[in-house]
Each structure stands twice: as C-alpha cells, then as structure tokens.
Enzyme design. Structure first.
Site, short mmCIF file in Angstrom:
data_model
loop_
_atom_site.label_atom_id
_atom_site.label_comp_id
_atom_site.label_asym_id
_atom_site.label_seq_id
_atom_site.Cartn_x
_atom_site.Cartn_y
_atom_site.Cartn_z
N SER A 8 0.84 -1.20 0.00
CA SER A 8 0.00 0.00 0.00
C SER A 8 0.87 1.25 0.00
O SER A 8 1.59 1.53 0.97
CB SER A 8 -0.91 0.02 1.22
OG SER A 8 -1.48 1.31 1.35
N HIS A 33 -1.12 -1.46 -4.25
CA HIS A 33 -2.39 -1.12 -3.60
C HIS A 33 -2.49 0.40 -3.45
O HIS A 33 -1.62 1.03 -2.86
CB HIS A 33 -2.46 -1.80 -2.23
CG HIS A 33 -3.77 -1.66 -1.53
ND1 HIS A 33 -4.85 -2.48 -1.79
CD2 HIS A 33 -4.18 -0.80 -0.58
CE1 HIS A 33 -5.86 -2.13 -1.02
NE2 HIS A 33 -5.48 -1.10 -0.27
N ASP A 35 -4.88 3.47 -2.20
CA ASP A 35 -6.02 3.82 -1.34
C ASP A 35 -6.53 5.21 -1.67
O ASP A 35 -5.82 6.20 -1.50
CB ASP A 35 -5.57 3.82 0.13
CG ASP A 35 -5.24 2.43 0.61
OD1 ASP A 35 -6.15 1.59 0.66
OD2 ASP A 35 -4.07 2.18 0.94
N MET A 37 -9.28 8.03 -0.65
CA MET A 37 -10.16 8.40 0.46
C MET A 37 -10.76 9.77 0.22
O MET A 37 -10.08 10.67 -0.26
CB MET A 37 -9.37 8.46 1.76
CG MET A 37 -8.62 7.19 2.07
SD MET A 37 -7.70 7.39 3.60
CE MET A 37 -6.82 5.84 3.64
N HIS A 66 -8.25 0.68 -4.14
CA HIS A 66 -9.20 0.51 -3.03
C HIS A 66 -9.87 1.86 -2.78
O HIS A 66 -9.24 2.77 -2.26
CB HIS A 66 -8.40 0.02 -1.81
CG HIS A 66 -9.19 -0.07 -0.54
ND1 HIS A 66 -8.57 -0.13 0.70
CD2 HIS A 66 -10.52 -0.15 -0.31
CE1 HIS A 66 -9.49 -0.23 1.64
NE2 HIS A 66 -10.69 -0.22 1.06
N MET A 68 -12.29 4.26 -0.94
CA MET A 68 -13.04 4.50 0.29
C MET A 68 -13.78 5.81 0.10
O MET A 68 -13.41 6.84 0.65
CB MET A 68 -12.07 4.55 1.48
CG MET A 68 -11.50 3.18 1.83
SD MET A 68 -9.95 3.26 2.74
CE MET A 68 -8.79 3.29 1.38
N MET A 137 -11.50 -5.95 5.59
CA MET A 137 -10.64 -4.97 6.28
C MET A 137 -10.24 -5.52 7.64
O MET A 137 -11.08 -6.01 8.39
CB MET A 137 -11.35 -3.63 6.45
CG MET A 137 -11.50 -2.82 5.17
SD MET A 137 -9.96 -2.44 4.31
CE MET A 137 -9.08 -1.46 5.51
N ASP A 175 -6.35 -6.23 4.63
CA ASP A 175 -5.74 -4.90 4.55
C ASP A 175 -5.78 -4.23 5.93
O ASP A 175 -6.85 -3.96 6.46
CB ASP A 175 -6.54 -4.09 3.52
CG ASP A 175 -6.02 -2.68 3.30
OD1 ASP A 175 -4.98 -2.32 3.86
OD2 ASP A 175 -6.69 -1.93 2.55
#
Ligand code: DX5
Ligand code: ZN
Length: 220
Positions: A8, A33, A35, A37, A66, A68, A137, A175
């Site tokens: 990540s 990975h 992320d 957000m 990923h 979010m 998660m 994760d």
C-alpha cells in the site's frame, strides 16, 4: 491459490513515490495497492486520479485500487481511465453494490467488494459469485499504521468457508496491520492477497518485500 503481495503506497515517501514503486516492483510484489479516500466515507483524504495517472508510467504491475468513497459509482469510469486493473469499493458506501460491480465489469476490469471490521460477513452472500475479490478490512479504513484487529481471523475463515461451499476460489484480500510477523495467520485463515503499507515502506523496502514473498511463496 496464488498468494499475492500488494504494497500500500499510502505509507510510501511521496517525494520519491515513483522510485519506491519501482523498488517494490523489482523486489517481487505483484500488485500495487492504491487507497483513495474522500474525507466523508473515511475521516481522511489521500490522493486521486492525477496521482494514479502519473504513477501508471512507473510500473506494469497490477493497480489494485481501493476506493473508500461515498457513492463510488460516480467515479468508476475515471478510475478505469487512470489505469486501475482492479477496483474495490465498500459495501457500506452504496445503496446498490450490484450496480457498482456491473459498472466496473462493463469497463473490462476486475471488481472487488470490501467490508469494514464492524460489518457482518453475511452481507457479502449475494455478491460472492459476482466479484473477483473480497476485501476483508483488518483495521478501520482511513489510516495506515493501525493495529491488526484479531477478530479478523475468524471473519476471513467465514468468508473462505462460504466461498468453498459454493465451489468458488475467489481471492480474499486483507488490509491493515499486516506485517511479516503476522502474515502467516491471515494466510492460514484463507486470505491470499496481502496488503501491507507500514510493513513494506517502513525500513528497507526491498528486504521487507523479499521477507513477505518468502512466506507467501512457501504457503502456496
Ligand atoms: C487503510 C488502508 C490501508 C493502509 C494499510 O484504510 O486501506 O491500505 O494503507 O496500512 P498498514 O499496512 O500500515 O496498516
Ligand atoms: Zn487499502
């Protein structure tokens, strides 16, 4: 099943992000990975499309994005255009998970669905045979560097059991709070796609990736 490491980049040094991605790539990680957000679905903001687009030139490895974000269907097309190979969204972030899965697949990429630690694993039931990956998660989403929630082990086992009972060998990703020291536990529970941020980017990146890969390859 094949075990895969997905470092990540949330824990990377952004002033040399390209170099660090090249380092994890060379050391043997198969996914990257990423992320995303939005500050609403999770209490923090990370990075978005321009960053993904620019790092797409640094590696050919699989971009494991990923997201979010609230109401994720709004942005699926843009993430696909930026070079995402897998898009994983949160079950809790939409009223219509099936529509999000269909949208992702309509763009020719893989779809993952994720649940937060407090969400019952049973909610995944209708989607098990529709997705390419399930992300369980193992911390509350939002920040790197948190401690692994021990109850996650039973949750991963339960998802693997449901998949087995349907004859599915879908990937299970985990994760949050995963290090060389506890990765065996999640592999034994049935996870096969391993995200690690702090565990890869803190300290010597190449050594960390190689240590992870040794364990992942021996558990295959
Ligand atoms: C948290 C993110 C994770 C995070 C993991 O919301 O989804 O991918 O980067 O970081 P570590 O491995 O440090 O717990
Ligand atoms: Zn993540």
């Amino acid at each position: 099943m094949k075990n895969i490491l997905s470092p990540s980049i949330l824990s990377a040094d952004f002033s040399i992000l390209g170099q660090q991605i090249e380092e994890v790539d060379k050391a043997g990680a198969e996914y990257i990975h990423i992320d995303v957000m939005d500050g609403i679905f999770v209490p923090s903001i990370s990075y978005g499309m321009p960053v993904i687009k620019s790092i797409r030139n640094t590696t050919k490895k699989v971009f494991d994005v990923h997201i979010m974000i609230t109401d994720p269907i709004r942005f699926i097309e843009e993430f696909a255009k930026c070079g995402a190979d897998i898009i994983t969204f949160h079950y809790e972030s939409t009223d219509d998970p099936m529509a999000v899965i269909d949208k992702i697949h309509s763009l020719g990429i893989k779809a993952g669905i994720s649940i937060k630690p407090g969400t019952a694993v049973d909610v995944l039931e209708p989607y098990l045979d529709k997705v390419d990956m399930i992300l369980v998660m193992t911390v509350e989403p939002g920040f790197g560097g948190q401690s692994f929630i021990p109850e996650s082990i039973e949750r991963v086992k339960a998802v693997r059991k449901s998949l087995d009972s349907k004859g599915l060998n879908t990937d299970i990703e985990v994760d949050g709070g995963i290090y060389v020291s506890n990765v065996k536990d999640v592999l034994e529970a049935g996870a096969n796609v391993i995200v690690s941020g702090s565990g890869v980017f803190n300290g010597d990146i190449t050594t960390n990736v190689k240590e992870f890969m040794n364990i992942l390859d021996n558990k295959r």
